[in-house]
Design an enzyme around this catalytic site. Structure first.
Site, PDB file in Angstrom:
ATOM      1  N   CYS A 107      10.976  17.476  39.821  1.00  0.00           N
ATOM      2  CA  CYS A 107      12.206  18.133  39.354  1.00  0.00           C
ATOM      3  C   CYS A 107      12.118  18.568  37.898  1.00  0.00           C
ATOM      4  CB  CYS A 107      13.425  17.241  39.595  1.00  0.00           C
ATOM      5  SG  CYS A 107      13.417  15.692  38.651  1.00  0.00           S
ATOM      6  N   HIS A 120      16.869  12.704  37.585  1.00  0.00           N
ATOM      7  CA  HIS A 120      16.774  13.945  38.359  1.00  0.00           C
ATOM      8  C   HIS A 120      17.525  15.049  37.625  1.00  0.00           C
ATOM      9  CE1 HIS A 120      15.731  16.071  42.019  1.00  0.00           C
ATOM     10  NE2 HIS A 120      16.935  16.632  41.993  1.00  0.00           N
ATOM     11  N   HIS A 164      16.192  22.631  42.531  1.00  0.00           N
ATOM     12  CA  HIS A 164      15.567  21.389  42.078  1.00  0.00           C
ATOM     13  C   HIS A 164      14.415  21.064  43.009  1.00  0.00           C
ATOM     14  CE1 HIS A 164      17.549  18.789  45.255  1.00  0.00           C
ATOM     15  NE2 HIS A 164      18.181  19.946  45.372  1.00  0.00           N
TER      16      HIS A 164
END
Length: 177
Positions: A80, A133, A149
């Protein structure tokens, strides 16, 4: 003797309305988020020829379908923060390589302020409360914020912040441009 029950249209409509109440509670600390299907002002249209956010988004979309690879920054595998790092670097914007460090950059936003090119940060590890993330906002619609992502299970993809998993793990949004 059989009894026939007749529902009037008014009674049926009343029952329908009662059963359609909200089922999601508001999470403390996410007051700007509201419910998963939040009403958000649409972002201004981006002009391809003069907007850095547009170029960064297009670079990130070039990786759609790329498999997840921890530490990866190429079409052979991408994580990510690698996706965000490479996409911004191509436009000359320097960011840290790790998502929790990226979360210290730029200006923190309320979700109603989010527009294309902003970053969304998440805590997805239940055992550790740290940002791990990051995603890049690619579209802001009246009831959805779409972001690109790299998911450890499905690789580079576009998701909606209205999905319960992402909504429940959302921490903050930031603008670095």
């Amino acid at each position: 003797m059989k009894r026939i029950i007749r529902f009037s249209p008014l009674l049926f409509f009343s029952l329908l309305l009662i059963s359609c109440g909200p089922s999601k509670k508001v999470i403390p600390g996410k007051e700007s988020l509201g419910a998963p299907e939040v009403k958000i002002n649409t972002s201004p249209n981006l002009e391809p020829e003069d907007n850095r956010a547009y170029t960064i988004i297009e670079k990130a979309k070039d990786f759609l379908g790329t498999d997840y690879k921890y530490g990866g920054t190429t079409k052979r595998g991408m994580d990510c923060s690698g996706l965000i790092y490479i996409s911004f670097m191509e436009e000359g914007v320097s960011l840290p390589r790790i998502s929790r460090n990226m979360a210290l950059e730029g200006r923190r936003l309320h979700l109603k302020e989010v527009s294309k090119g902003d970053l969304l940060f998440f805590e997805t590890n239940k055992n550790r409360k740290v940002i791990n993330h990051v995603g890049l906002v690619v579209e802001v619609l009246p009831e959805h914020i779409l972001f690109i992502h790299s998911s450890s299970s499905r690789g580079v993809m576009i998701s909606s912040l209205s999905e319960s998993y992402w909504y429940n793990n959302f921490v903050m949004a930031r603008r670095v441009l």
